[in-house]
Each structure stands twice: as structure tokens, then as C-alpha cells.
Design a protein around this motif. Structure first.
Motif, short mmCIF file in Angstrom:
data_model
loop_
_atom_site.label_atom_id
_atom_site.label_comp_id
_atom_site.label_asym_id
_atom_site.label_seq_id
_atom_site.Cartn_x
_atom_site.Cartn_y
_atom_site.Cartn_z
N ASP A 76 44.03 3.39 -10.41
CA ASP A 76 42.59 3.52 -10.63
C ASP A 76 42.46 3.55 -12.14
OD1 ASP A 76 40.04 4.50 -11.26
OD2 ASP A 76 39.95 5.77 -9.46
N PHE A 97 40.06 3.73 -14.29
CA PHE A 97 39.19 4.72 -14.93
C PHE A 97 39.82 6.12 -14.90
CE2 PHE A 97 36.38 1.30 -13.51
CZ PHE A 97 35.80 0.96 -14.73
N TYR A 149 34.59 5.23 -24.54
CA TYR A 149 34.87 4.28 -23.48
C TYR A 149 36.32 4.40 -23.02
CZ TYR A 149 30.53 2.12 -25.02
OH TYR A 149 29.22 1.89 -25.36
N LYS A 206 32.32 -1.11 -16.51
CA LYS A 206 32.15 -0.90 -15.06
C LYS A 206 31.91 -2.22 -14.33
CE LYS A 206 30.06 3.51 -16.06
NZ LYS A 206 28.79 4.03 -16.49
N ASP A 207 31.25 -3.17 -15.01
CA ASP A 207 30.97 -4.49 -14.45
C ASP A 207 30.80 -5.47 -15.62
OD1 ASP A 207 28.35 -4.04 -15.47
OD2 ASP A 207 27.70 -3.21 -13.54
N HIS A 231 28.10 -4.43 -18.19
CA HIS A 231 28.54 -3.29 -19.00
C HIS A 231 29.60 -3.72 -20.01
CE1 HIS A 231 30.58 0.81 -19.49
NE2 HIS A 231 29.38 0.94 -20.03
N VAL A 285 36.61 -5.89 -17.26
CA VAL A 285 35.99 -5.10 -16.20
C VAL A 285 37.10 -4.28 -15.55
CG1 VAL A 285 34.74 -5.18 -14.02
CG2 VAL A 285 34.18 -6.81 -15.84
N SER A 317 38.79 -1.50 -12.79
CA SER A 317 38.84 -1.50 -11.33
C SER A 317 39.44 -0.19 -10.83
CB SER A 317 39.69 -2.68 -10.87
OG SER A 317 39.97 -2.60 -9.51
N ARG A 318 39.02 0.20 -9.66
CA ARG A 318 39.62 1.39 -9.02
C ARG A 318 40.96 1.03 -8.39
NH1 ARG A 318 36.85 5.29 -11.25
NH2 ARG A 318 34.63 5.06 -11.07
#
Length: 165
Positions: free
Chosen positions: A7, A9, A54, A90-91, A94, A111, A113-114
Motif C-alpha cells: 500500500d 500511501f 506529499y 491520489k489520481d 491530483h 498515481v 496505489s493501495r
């Protein structure tokens, strides 16, 4: 879940760290650009938060791969050592927003991803570390090339023979 899937993030938030060594033979995109499948790539990936808040990944790859010299067509060992910083959005929207705010060409924004497979990231970095035109500094055996060059008469020498005395 694979040991290579993270993940992204959460990895950044918790200051995660992973490292390993992967054979070139297991990197399908990289080994297509190599003379053979020998060699291995050592890699590290570190997660953190940037100064502006970030999530970011710092990715490093190093190792030796066999490339084909574009001058003499002989294989040669190429030593790679590359590192990059990837900011996570996030996308797409963003990510574009982060790029505008940072306005720094040295930092790539992707971008996140989890379920991010880090194998793709370090293979991408290894591909980017390859030279655009692989070649020896000095080709080891130029006898054939030198012979071709020396056997060919100069077109100006032939013109000289046509000149009336």
C-alpha cells in the motif's frame, strides 16, 4: 498478498523500507534490451513524506547488465547506478496538481496505489538507467572495421586521376 505488493500511501506514512536483489532474467521488459539474461539488479525503496507534505518514494537500482555495443555489435558489461524520487498523487488530477505546485523537473509524480507492485517501479527505474545508445568507450576489436575503412579508396583520389596533365 505478495511481498512485493505494498500500500504505497501507508508505506510512505510509516517510513517503510524494502530492499532486495532480482535477477535480470526475471525482469521481462529489461531483459529484452540486454544482450543476455545474466546479471542481477539490487534495489531499495524507501517511503517518506516530503517537506511539503506529499507521500514520496525514493527508489534506487544498481547492478551490471550485458548490453550490445551499437558501434561494434559486441556485448559489454554496463554498470548502472540510479536513484529517483517519486511523489504520489491520489489520481491523475491530483498528480497533475502536485506537479504544478512543485514545478521541479527532477521529481516525478505518479498515481499511487493501495496495491502497488514495487517490481514494476524498480524495473522502470532500471530501464530508465540504460543508455539511449549503448556503446563501449573504446571498442575492443576494431580490426574488421579498420580494414573496411582502409580498403576503400578516397573518392577524391579517383578524381585526381581524371584530371588532365
Amino acid at each position: 498478498m505478495s511481498a512485493f505488493v505494498i500500500d504505497a500511501f501507508e508505506f510512505c506514512r510509516s517510513n517503510g523500507h524494502r530492499e532486495g536483489v532480482t535477477p535480470v532474467a526475471e525482469m521481462s521488459r529489461l531483459n529484452k534490451d540486454c544482450a543476455d539474461q545474466s546479471g542481477q539488479i539490487a534495489w531499495t525503496i524507501d517511503g517518506s513524506t516530503s517537506k511539503v507534505g506529499y507521500p514520496q518514494l525514493t527508489l534506487s537500482v544498481s547492478g551490471t547488465v550485458q548490453l550490445v555495443c551499437q558501434r561494434c555489435l559486441a556485448p559489454y558489461a554496463y554498470e548502472m547506478d540510479s536513484s529517483t524520487v517519486l511523489m504520489l498523487g491520489k489520481d491523475d488530477e491530483h498528480a497533475d496538481e502536485i506537479e504544478e505546485i512543485l514545478n521541479d523537473e527532477s521529481i516525478d509524480v505518479i498515481v499511487g496505489s493501495r496495491e502497488c507492485d514495487v517490481r514494476d517501479l524498480f524495473e522502470d527505474e532500471a530501464l530508465l538507467a540504460l543508455p539511449q545508445v549503448p556503446k563501449h568507450e573504446v571498442c575492443p576489436d576494431n580490426k574488421l572495421l579498420d580494414a573496411v575503412k582502409s580498403d576503400k579508396p578516397s573518392p577524391f583520389a579517383e578524381l585526381k586521376n581524371l584530371k588532365p596533365e
